[in-house]
Structures are given as structure tokens and as C-alpha cells.
Scaffold this motif. Structure first.
Motif, PDB file in Angstrom:
ATOM      1  N   SER A 253     -29.937 -28.778 -14.745  1.00 13.97           N
ATOM      2  CA  SER A 253     -29.084 -29.434 -15.722  1.00 13.97           C
ATOM      3  C   SER A 253     -28.769 -30.862 -15.279  1.00 13.97           C
ATOM      4  O   SER A 253     -28.857 -31.191 -14.089  1.00 13.97           O
ATOM      5  CB  SER A 253     -27.774 -28.663 -15.898  1.00 13.97           C
ATOM      6  N   THR A 254     -28.386 -31.686 -16.247  1.00 12.21           N
ATOM      7  CA  THR A 254     -28.041 -33.069 -15.909  1.00 12.21           C
ATOM      8  C   THR A 254     -26.854 -33.102 -14.943  1.00 12.21           C
ATOM      9  O   THR A 254     -26.859 -33.857 -13.966  1.00 12.21           O
ATOM     10  CB  THR A 254     -27.700 -33.852 -17.190  1.00 12.21           C
ATOM     11  N   ARG A 255     -25.861 -32.282 -15.220  1.00 14.84           N
ATOM     12  CA  ARG A 255     -24.706 -32.232 -14.328  1.00 14.84           C
ATOM     13  C   ARG A 255     -25.112 -31.744 -12.935  1.00 14.84           C
ATOM     14  O   ARG A 255     -24.667 -32.280 -11.912  1.00 14.84           O
ATOM     15  CB  ARG A 255     -23.644 -31.312 -14.923  1.00 14.84           C
TER      16      ARG A 255
ATOM     17  N   GLN B 240     -26.890 -34.553 -11.054  1.00 20.16           N
ATOM     18  CA  GLN B 240     -25.931 -35.529 -10.528  1.00 20.16           C
ATOM     19  C   GLN B 240     -25.303 -35.010  -9.231  1.00 20.16           C
ATOM     20  O   GLN B 240     -25.205 -35.736  -8.236  1.00 20.16           O
ATOM     21  CB  GLN B 240     -24.831 -35.781 -11.571  1.00 20.16           C
ATOM     22  N   TYR B 241     -24.902 -33.763  -9.244  1.00 17.04           N
ATOM     23  CA  TYR B 241     -24.255 -33.173  -8.069  1.00 17.04           C
ATOM     24  C   TYR B 241     -25.240 -33.087  -6.898  1.00 17.04           C
ATOM     25  O   TYR B 241     -24.893 -33.413  -5.752  1.00 17.04           O
ATOM     26  CB  TYR B 241     -23.725 -31.787  -8.427  1.00 17.04           C
TER      27      TYR B 241
ATOM     28  N   THR C  37     -26.368 -41.689  -7.003  1.00 15.58           N
ATOM     29  CA  THR C  37     -26.619 -41.001  -8.265  1.00 15.58           C
ATOM     30  C   THR C  37     -28.090 -41.148  -8.651  1.00 15.58           C
ATOM     31  O   THR C  37     -28.789 -42.047  -8.163  1.00 15.58           O
ATOM     32  CB  THR C  37     -25.746 -41.601  -9.383  1.00 15.58           C
TER      33      THR C  37
END
Length: 327
Positions: free
Chosen positions: A251-253, A256-257, A266
Motif C-alpha cells: 500500500s502507499t501508506r 511510506q512507512y 520518503t
């Protein structure tokens, strides 16, 4: 009375050559053993004097000489990478793309470089076989796509700090090559590797990026490594963070993490860095396109923001790189 030339061969790492002469022809003949394109121009023979020491191993040479004369010299290395420092009053160094800072070391690859000075100069140089240097640079970074040329190796050093480090390493390598009485292939290889690593670190931002990418790939989780590979393959395209996440099967989130945890940056910052590297390579090649066009090609809609990010990364403006200006 003919000019006198004294030539000696000494024990050391590799083949150590010493020459003392007042013969202009002897100087050119000696230099051309190491850089075939070397030429002396506008020499004042009345004040001419030459003292040379060099050490040569396969694919690598260390050169140090003093030339007493007002001289203009020129080189145009073919199949070589040369890094050099000329210490002289009133010295000047230039390329067809612009003047260089004569108080700093400079590099020559893919194109002519000219230097001139008054009265006397102390010259220090590291000369590498280009094919061997490229092979070793790829082994150091783990990047089989890394190539050495004018697009990846700049004439001017990246920073004054790296320039000063290059000079310190030159003295270390030269001292070991000239003075050692042992004949150790292992020591030769390590000295050559140290000299090449320092030279590329001083003159090639792409080498530093490749080293960094290599370290990141080794330590990053699989999803981040997939994202890095996708970014590098598609940096010039209109990709988004969502595209990168989808290609990485995360996932995009989550992406990022994962980037924050593994690399402390990032995905957007990593993509920007790749695009800056691509624009930098194009600017170094001396593109005829305006800087704003190059910025847009690499995904920067704002020329001013591109210039800010570029200066933060390379310590100079895009226009300075395009003109080949010295730092």
C-alpha cells in the motif's frame, strides 16, 4: 651544448621512474609514457628545468614533477581518467566548457584540458586506465550500469573538502608507491583501489549515489528494494507514489512507512534524487537545451525549485554545471 638528461629506475611498488632534465623534448617524451596526448606549448627554454618521479603499475600511475618554466600544456586523455593538481603562482586551468578553479584538483576524461603557469609549477597526478577503473567502480558499488565518462565524472571537484581529501590521499599513495622496497601485488591493488575510490568520490556524484544505493539495497526489506528498482527504471516517466507502491506490491501508506524505517527518507525524496541525478548527467554533457527544459524533462515543473534542490545536492547551480564553471 646539448641539454643534459638524467634518468633513473628505482625499487618500489611498480616501476619507479626518475628524470631530471633541461630538455623540453625529454619532458614531453616522459609525460607521453603516461598520458599519450600530453603536449607542452609556449615554453621558455631559458628558464627550463624538469624534475620527475613516477610509479606505474598495470592500469594505474602516480606522477609527481616540478617544472621550472613559463609553460602552457595540454592533455586530451583517450581511454584514461586523470586527476591532477597544478600548484603555481598565476596558474590557469580550462576546458572548452569553461575555466576551472586552478587552486583545486581537477579531472580530465572525454575532452581536452589546458593549463598554464608562470616560472614554476609542482604537478601531482593520478592516471587510471579507464576500462579497468570502470570495472573496479562497478565492483565497489555493485552497480553494473555505472559508466565513467564526462556525463558521470566532472572536471571540478564536488566540494573543497573532497578536494583536500584527494590531495591527502595522493601524498599517501605516492609516498607508498615511491618509497616501498617490497614488491607486493596486494599492496599495489589496495593503493590503486584507494586512489580510485577517492578520485571518484571527489569528482563523481553518480559514484556516491551508486555506493549509497548499494548499501540501501542490501539493508532494505524486499518491498523497498522493489520500489527502488522501479524508481530507477522509471524516474523519467510521469510516475506517482501510488504507481511505485503498486509495483512494489504494498500500500502507499505501507511504502511510506517502509522507506522511513529502512532509509530515513520518503519515496518522494528518493524519486527526486534519482531525477536530479538524471538532470545532472544531462547538464554535464553540455546539453544545448535551456535549463528549464531539462528540468521539465526530469519532472520538475518549477525551474526555481529545481535549482534549489539541485544546489542542495551538488553545491552549485544547474547553469554553473552546464557552463562547466569552477566551484
Amino acid at each position: 651544448m646539448p641539454a643534459r638528461t638524467e634518468i633513473g629506475m628505482e625499487a618500489g611498488l611498480g616501476e619507479v621512474l626518475t628524470v631530471a632534465s633541461r630538455d623540453v623534448g625529454a619532458v614531453e617524451e616522459t609525460w607521453r609514457q603516461f598520458v599519450p596526448s600530453a603536449a607542452l606549448q609556449r615554453v621558455n627554454p631559458r628558464t627550463f628545468g624538469f624534475s620527475w618521479t613516477s610509479a606505474a603499475t598495470p592500469g594505474f600511475s602516480v606522477v609527481r614533477y616540478r617544472l621550472s618554466a613559463s609553460v602552457q600544456s595540454a592533455i586530451d586523455p583517450v581511454d584514461q581518467l586523470m586527476a591532477c593538481r597544478v600548484v603555481s603562482r598565476g596558474g590557469w586551468v580550462g576546458t572548452p566548457r569553461g575555466d576551472l578553479n586552478a587552486s583545486l584538483p581537477w579531472a580530465a576524461i572525454d575532452g581536452p584540458t589546458t593549463a598554464r603557469w608562470q616560472q614554476r609549477a609542482d604537478v601531482r597526478a593520478l592516471v587510471f586506465d579507464r576500462a579497468l577503473a570502470e570495472h573496479e567502480a562497478r565492483r565497489m558499488t555493485g552497480d553494473d550500469r555505472l559508466s565513467l565518462g564526462s556525463a558521470t565524472v566532472g572536471s571540478a571537484p564536488i566540494s573543497r573538502g573532497l578536494a583536500a581529501h584527494w590531495e591527502r590521499v595522493f601524498y599517501h599513495v605516492a609516498g607508498a608507491m615511491f618509497a616501498s622496497e617490497s614488491d607486493s601485488e596486494l599492496i599495489e591493488v589496495e593503493l590503486r583501489r584507494h586512489a580510485l575510490h577517492t578520485t571518484l568520490a571527489a569528482f563523481s556524484p553518480e559514484f556516491a549515489f551508486s555506493l549509497d544505493r548499494s548499501a540501501q539495497r542490501r539493508s532494505a526489506p524486499r518491498s523497498v528494494r522493489r520500489a527502488i528498482a522501479y524508481i530507477e527504471a522509471h524516474a523519467r516517466e510521469a510516475i506517482t507514489i501510488d504507481d511505485i507502491a503498486q509495483a512494489s506490491d504494498i500500500s502507499t501508506r505501507g511504502l511510506q512507512y517502509a522507506f522511513r524505517r529502512a532509509l530515513d527518507i520518503t519515496p518522494t525524496e528518493y524519486l527526486r534524487r534519482e531525477r536530479l541525478a538524471g538532470a545532472h548527467a544531462e547538464l554535464q554533457r553540455g546539453s544545448a537545451a535551456p535549463v528549464s527544459d531539462i528540468a521539465r524533462r526530469w519532472g520538475f515543473a518549477s525551474a526555481s525549485r529545481f535549482a534549489k534542490h539541485y544546489r542542495d545536492a551538488y553545491g552549485r547551480s544547474p547553469r554553473e554545471t552546464l557552463r562547466g564553471d569552477a566551484r
